[in-house]
Scaffold this motif. Sequence first.
Motif, short mmCIF file in Angstrom:
data_model
loop_
_atom_site.label_atom_id
_atom_site.label_comp_id
_atom_site.label_asym_id
_atom_site.label_seq_id
_atom_site.Cartn_x
_atom_site.Cartn_y
_atom_site.Cartn_z
N PHE A 181 6.01 0.89 -8.55
CA PHE A 181 6.69 0.19 -7.46
C PHE A 181 6.08 -1.20 -7.25
CE2 PHE A 181 7.29 -0.84 -2.95
CZ PHE A 181 8.67 -0.75 -2.88
N PHE A 182 4.77 -1.30 -7.28
CA PHE A 182 4.11 -2.59 -7.11
C PHE A 182 4.44 -3.55 -8.26
CE2 PHE A 182 0.43 -5.33 -7.97
CZ PHE A 182 0.45 -6.08 -6.81
N ILE A 183 4.43 -3.05 -9.48
CA ILE A 183 4.72 -3.91 -10.64
C ILE A 183 6.16 -4.41 -10.59
CG2 ILE A 183 5.03 -3.89 -13.16
CD1 ILE A 183 2.58 -2.04 -13.28
N LEU A 184 7.11 -3.53 -10.30
CA LEU A 184 8.52 -3.94 -10.23
C LEU A 184 8.78 -4.89 -9.07
CD1 LEU A 184 10.36 -0.63 -11.16
CD2 LEU A 184 9.99 -2.64 -12.59
N SER A 185 8.12 -4.67 -7.95
CA SER A 185 8.28 -5.58 -6.81
C SER A 185 7.74 -6.97 -7.14
CB SER A 185 7.56 -5.03 -5.59
OG SER A 185 8.11 -3.81 -5.20
N SER A 186 6.58 -7.02 -7.78
CA SER A 186 6.02 -8.33 -8.14
C SER A 186 6.89 -9.03 -9.17
CB SER A 186 4.59 -8.18 -8.64
OG SER A 186 4.55 -7.38 -9.78
N LEU A 187 7.47 -8.28 -10.12
CA LEU A 187 8.39 -8.90 -11.09
C LEU A 187 9.65 -9.43 -10.42
CD1 LEU A 187 8.16 -6.49 -14.14
CD2 LEU A 187 7.36 -8.84 -14.00
N ALA A 188 10.14 -8.73 -9.40
CA ALA A 188 11.31 -9.21 -8.67
C ALA A 188 11.01 -10.51 -7.94
CB ALA A 188 11.78 -8.15 -7.69
N VAL A 189 9.82 -10.61 -7.37
CA VAL A 189 9.43 -11.84 -6.67
C VAL A 189 9.30 -12.99 -7.66
CG1 VAL A 189 7.54 -12.93 -5.39
CG2 VAL A 189 8.34 -10.65 -4.75
N VAL A 190 8.70 -12.73 -8.81
CA VAL A 190 8.55 -13.77 -9.82
C VAL A 190 9.92 -14.22 -10.33
CG1 VAL A 190 7.71 -14.21 -12.17
CG2 VAL A 190 6.24 -13.07 -10.52
N MET A 191 10.83 -13.28 -10.53
CA MET A 191 12.17 -13.65 -10.98
C MET A 191 12.89 -14.51 -9.95
SD MET A 191 13.47 -10.14 -12.82
CE MET A 191 15.15 -10.69 -12.85
N GLN A 192 12.75 -14.18 -8.68
CA GLN A 192 13.38 -14.99 -7.62
C GLN A 192 12.80 -16.39 -7.60
OE1 GLN A 192 16.00 -14.47 -5.64
NE2 GLN A 192 16.31 -12.58 -6.80
N LEU A 193 11.49 -16.52 -7.80
CA LEU A 193 10.87 -17.85 -7.84
C LEU A 193 11.39 -18.66 -9.03
CD1 LEU A 193 7.17 -17.00 -6.94
CD2 LEU A 193 8.81 -18.29 -5.56
N ILE A 194 11.51 -18.02 -10.18
CA ILE A 194 12.01 -18.72 -11.36
C ILE A 194 13.45 -19.15 -11.16
CG2 ILE A 194 12.63 -18.40 -13.79
CD1 ILE A 194 10.11 -16.67 -14.05
N ILE A 195 14.26 -18.28 -10.55
CA ILE A 195 15.67 -18.62 -10.31
C ILE A 195 15.79 -19.79 -9.35
CG2 ILE A 195 17.78 -17.75 -9.21
CD1 ILE A 195 17.11 -15.01 -10.44
N ARG A 196 14.93 -19.83 -8.34
CA ARG A 196 15.00 -20.94 -7.38
C ARG A 196 14.44 -22.23 -7.96
NH1 ARG A 196 16.80 -18.89 -2.69
NH2 ARG A 196 16.27 -16.73 -2.18
N LEU A 197 13.43 -22.15 -8.82
CA LEU A 197 12.86 -23.36 -9.42
C LEU A 197 13.75 -23.94 -10.50
CD1 LEU A 197 9.09 -22.39 -9.73
CD2 LEU A 197 10.11 -24.03 -8.15
N PHE A 198 14.41 -23.09 -11.27
CA PHE A 198 15.26 -23.53 -12.37
C PHE A 198 16.67 -22.98 -12.21
CE2 PHE A 198 10.91 -22.91 -14.04
CZ PHE A 198 10.61 -24.22 -14.33
N PRO A 199 17.48 -23.59 -11.34
CA PRO A 199 18.84 -23.07 -11.12
C PRO A 199 19.69 -23.27 -12.37
CG PRO A 199 18.55 -25.13 -9.96
CD PRO A 199 17.21 -24.77 -10.52
N ALA A 200 20.66 -22.38 -12.54
CA ALA A 200 21.55 -22.45 -13.70
C ALA A 200 22.51 -23.63 -13.54
CB ALA A 200 22.34 -21.15 -13.83
N LYS A 201 22.78 -24.28 -14.63
CA LYS A 201 23.71 -25.40 -14.61
C LYS A 201 25.13 -24.85 -14.62
CE LYS A 201 20.60 -28.47 -17.02
NZ LYS A 201 20.34 -29.23 -18.23
#
Length: 70
Positions: free
Chosen positions: A18-38
């Motif tokens: 649960f901790f690993i998947l939660s941290s991966l979800a947070v990292v994915m959200q950060l990446i999506i916000r930093l590099f939005p899709a064109k």
Amino acid sequence: MQSPDLISISFSAFLIVFFILSSLAVVMQLIIRLFPAKEMDDDLTIYSAIASVHSTLYPGKKITKIEEIK
């Protein structure tokens, strides 16, 4: 020395996953916000698919105009 029981091992494994998947979800959200899709132009993809199918079905013919039926 006592051996850990099955319930405690299962509970600790669940918490770790649960901790690993939660941290991966947070990292994915950060990446999506930093590099939005064109924004992609979907028309080009649709036109190339239509041209590909048309050239397969009718070799030697040429598409001159594509219109949307309303």
